[in-house]
Design an enzyme around this catalytic site. Structure first.
Site, PDB file in Angstrom:
ATOM      1  N   LYS A  36     -31.105  15.683 -28.348  1.00  0.00           N
ATOM      2  CA  LYS A  36     -30.810  14.002 -27.301  1.00  0.00           C
ATOM      3  C   LYS A  36     -31.099  13.469 -26.079  1.00  0.00           C
ATOM      4  O   LYS A  36     -31.315  12.662 -25.802  1.00  0.00           O
ATOM      5  CB  LYS A  36     -29.199  14.123 -27.410  1.00  0.00           C
ATOM      6  CG  LYS A  36     -28.342  14.868 -25.963  1.00  0.00           C
ATOM      7  CD  LYS A  36     -26.899  15.218 -26.290  1.00  0.00           C
ATOM      8  CE  LYS A  36     -26.909  15.725 -24.697  1.00  0.00           C
ATOM      9  NZ  LYS A  36     -25.864  17.550 -25.291  1.00  0.00           N
ATOM     10  N   ARG A 131     -13.282  18.632 -21.919  1.00  0.00           N
ATOM     11  CA  ARG A 131     -14.444  17.389 -22.395  1.00  0.00           C
ATOM     12  C   ARG A 131     -13.381  17.034 -23.335  1.00  0.00           C
ATOM     13  O   ARG A 131     -12.189  16.940 -23.907  1.00  0.00           O
ATOM     14  CB  ARG A 131     -16.170  17.506 -22.387  1.00  0.00           C
ATOM     15  CG  ARG A 131     -16.403  16.837 -22.979  1.00  0.00           C
ATOM     16  CD  ARG A 131     -18.185  16.403 -22.739  1.00  0.00           C
ATOM     17  NE  ARG A 131     -18.493  16.998 -23.497  1.00  0.00           N
ATOM     18  CZ  ARG A 131     -19.892  16.810 -23.934  1.00  0.00           C
ATOM     19  NH1 ARG A 131     -20.820  16.689 -23.049  1.00  0.00           N
ATOM     20  NH2 ARG A 131     -19.764  17.194 -25.076  1.00  0.00           N
TER      21      ARG A 131
HETATM   22  C1  LIG Z   1     -25.561  18.446 -26.007  1.00  0.00           C
HETATM   23  C2  LIG Z   1     -25.199  19.429 -26.096  1.00  0.00           C
HETATM   24  C3  LIG Z   1     -25.281  20.537 -26.037  1.00  0.00           C
HETATM   25  C4  LIG Z   1     -26.724  20.960 -25.481  1.00  0.00           C
HETATM   26  O1  LIG Z   1     -26.708  21.234 -23.966  1.00  0.00           O
HETATM   27  P1  LIG Z   1     -27.952  21.626 -23.579  1.00  0.00           P
HETATM   28  O2  LIG Z   1     -26.689  21.933 -21.893  1.00  0.00           O
HETATM   29  O3  LIG Z   1     -29.142  21.001 -22.859  1.00  0.00           O
HETATM   30  O4  LIG Z   1     -27.773  23.201 -24.204  1.00  0.00           O
HETATM   31  C5  LIG Z   1     -25.099  21.221 -27.250  1.00  0.00           C
HETATM   32  N1  LIG Z   1     -23.402  20.709 -27.577  1.00  0.00           N
HETATM   33  C6  LIG Z   1     -23.039  19.857 -27.102  1.00  0.00           C
HETATM   34  C7  LIG Z   1     -21.930  19.656 -28.354  1.00  0.00           C
HETATM   35  C8  LIG Z   1     -23.667  19.107 -26.800  1.00  0.00           C
HETATM   36  O5  LIG Z   1     -23.041  17.265 -26.781  1.00  0.00           O
END
Ligand SMILES: *Cc1c(COP(=O)(O)O)cnc(C)c1O
Length: 608
Positions: A36, A131
């Site tokens: 993302k 969250r």
């Molecule tokens: C963005 C996200 C991740 C990845 O997080 P990083 O800190 O980039 O490794 C994993 N799980 C969820 C639910 C996320 O939204």
């Protein structure tokens, strides 16, 4: 290149993915690579997949569509709970989704059932970050209700930490996750595929040896994309490489000025009253990027001695007095980006995204190997191609027994018909892991018939290369349709047109050349062919060009347009090899001369 640009080094991303994946594998943990931060860019996803991730994690449907449309079939995990209205899209496009609300799960199940499917979900548990997630005391009752639904399967449970509440993953909270998982398995009588212990931030526990046993999945973005500059702030993980993504911008002004503004102070463009310490006169530079493109606070200059002073919407102010390498107007300055800065830069339409592979410095004296079939060899000899290439600083080497080329050696293949493209492409495919193709041809060459003896007709070379015939002899995965551009097309059978529409090949017809101009067509073609590849092959058929006195009135590219296109190829750099067809011993002398001069242009022959 001009304007702000994010360059994305796919080699670093691949290596970082491999480092994370192999460390996790040692502890029985699978990794989903999270794209993302890069807007689901397919090239980035492919780099992660080459690095060994088990699947991809994405939070937005637009990005997931981009991944799927580029032909990626790896498992995709939807990271953000969907709105109820998009439940059908969830079932149709992703393999597993993170869920925390019964109403949404119920709708997903209803639609999956209607489609005759069972959709996998991962239940999110809130362990204190506040969250998304089911509160632990609600977990079992929720599971019991989901077990009644026929269209979904609880494939795992997971948690998210360090996002909103800044709660760190610990042995304790992840231990709780494992305990919840075991309890669900025992009481509900199901077995969970995934116990997903969070994101990049959980990797620290793994390195410390304190990640609870039982965690068997992580969803990792930042550590792969940025080398963990935010995750391993205190103690970097040496195995990861920084700077896979860099932001660069042009220096548009450099002047010595006082460090404090002069006149009566008011508010700046953003309603703040800034304070400037007096440091005397300083050398200041302005780069052409601003708050409209990026979060300026997240930028760290890569060059030593360069300091960010601040920014307005479109101007970034830098202090370059102490810069180790002097900064001048026209230079490009480079920055490392924090996660927030990267997200904004990636979504700004003003910032160009340039995925590329480890850029190698080309050897000074270039080498070219010429391979020609008998008819073409006569033409090349008559036109003194070898001597002319030497005159523009190439060493011409003859084909040896060893089919592999030394690094930086170009190959020119010449043949009597279009069939020459196949061995030429097959040879370069053996030497690289990804390449693009720019074909200058009047014909699509997408026939699908094989001769009785199994050979490929010259009019079918592209179908064979792209695996559109029967898969045999396909040059994939190195040659992917999204990096293929056909320039100058003016003949395609209805069947070929249908194949083209369904493929991800880009076509620039004569109408496009008329409408956009050759310069713009080549700019787009070169970008597509070079996007995320190590370089590209150029295929040229003389029939694409209308050569006076030969095939006049064909409506093809003009001689001038052809030179322009070939000069653009030479100027861009990145050509790995070239083939030219239609060179028969009986070819009209003027056509041969013109064709060879186009080839010379693509190898860098300039008029001046
Ligand atoms: C963005 C996200 C991740 C990845 O997080 P990083 O800190 O980039 O490794 C994993 N799980 C969820 C639910 C996320 O939204």
């Amino acid at each position: 290149m001009s304007g702000p640009e994010v360059t994305i080094d796919l080699g670093r991303i691949e290596r970082n993915a491999r480092t994370v994946v192999s460390r996790c594998a040692g502890a029985g943990i699978t990794v989903f690579g999270v794209t993302k931060g890069m807007c689901g860019m397919p090239q980035v996803a492919r780099a992660m997949l080459r690095g060994g991730v088990a699947g991809l994690g994405e939070s937005r449907f637009e990005n997931i569509r981009r991944l799927r449309e580029s032909g990626i079939t790896a498992p995709v995990m939807l990271l953000r709970s969907p709105p109820i209205a998009r439940a059908e899209e969830v079932v149709r496009t992703v393999d597993i989704s993170l869920q925390s609300e019964l109403a949404v799960i119920r709708e997903v199940s209803r639609i999956a059932e209607r489609l005759g499917r069972v959709h996998d979900i991962m239940l999110m548990v809130d362990l204190g970050d506040l969250r998304e997630g089911i509160w632990p005391s609600e977990l079992l009752p929720t599971v019991e209700q989901i077990l009644e639904m026929k269209g979904v399967r609880i494939a795992g449970i997971g948690t998210n930490l360090g996002c909103f509440g800044a709660i760190m993953p610990t042995e304790e909270n992840l231990g709780q996750l494992v305990a919840h998982a075991y309890k669900i398995e025992r009481l509900a009588g199901i077995s969970l595929d995934y116990i997903s212990g969070g994101a990049s931030s959980s990797l620290q526990l793994l390195l410390d040896g304190t990640l609870p046993a039982g965690i068997n999945n992580l969803r990792v973005g930042e550590a792969i994309l940025q080398g963990g500059i935010e995750t391993f702030r205190e103690k970097p993980w040496d195995g990861l490489e920084f700077d896979a993504c860099r932001l660069t911008a042009d220096v548009i002004e450099v002047k010595k000025k006082p460090s404090r503004p002069i006149g009566k102070s008011g508010y700046d463009a953003f309603g703040n009253q800034p304070y400037f310490p007096d440091e005397g006169d300083r050398l200041r530079a302005i780069a052409n990027i601003g708050r409209e493109d990026v979060m300026v606070e997240g930028l760290t200059p890569i060059d030593r001695g360069v300091r960010v002073l601040g920014a307005s919407s479109d101007h970034l102010l830098l202090d370059v007095t102490d810069a180790e390498a002097p900064v001048a107007v026209g230079d490009r300055v480079a920055f490392r980006m924090g996660y927030g800065a990267m997200l904004l830069a990636m979504t700004s339409e003003y910032v160009e995204k340039v995925p590329m592979h480890d850029v190698e410095i080309a050897p000074r004296r270039r080498m070219v190997q010429i391979v020609a079939d008998p008819g073409a060899a006569v033409v090349l000899a008559r036109q003194r191609v070898g001597a002319r290439l030497e005159a523009i600083d190439y060493d011409v080497v003859t084909p040896g027994d060893d089919a592999r080329l030394p690094a930086g050696l170009l190959r020119l293949s010449a043949g009597e018909d279009r069939g020459v493209a196949l061995p030429a492409l097959a040879a370069i495919v053996r030497e690289t892991h990804s390449l693009g193709l720019i074909r200058f041809d009047s014909k699509a060459c997408l026939g699908t018939e094989r001769a009785a003896d199994g050979s490929v007709a010259p009019d079918s070379v592209l179908s064979q290369a792209l695996g559109l015939m029967d898969g045999e002899g396909a040059l994939q995965p190195q040659l992917s349709p999204e990096n293929v551009v056909l320039v100058g097309l003016r003949e395609a059978s209805p069947a070929e047109a249908a194949v083209l529409k369904a493929s991800r090949v880009t076509v620039m017809t004569m109408a496009d050349i008329d409408a956009l101009g050759m310069g713009e067509v080549m700019r787009q073609a070169l970008r597509i062919a070079a996007n995320g590849t190590t370089g590209f092959h150029v295929s040229y058929s003389p029939e694409v060009t209308e050569i006076p006195g030969w095939i006049e009135g064909s409506g093809g590219m003009t001689v001038r347009e052809t030179h322009l296109a070939m000069e653009a190829v030479a100027l861009a750099g990145g050509m790995l090899s070239m083939d030219v067809s239609g060179l028969t011993a009986t070819l009209d002398e003027r056509v041969a001369a013109e064709t060879v001069s186009f080839v010379m242009s693509s190898f860098g022959k300039r008029i001046l």
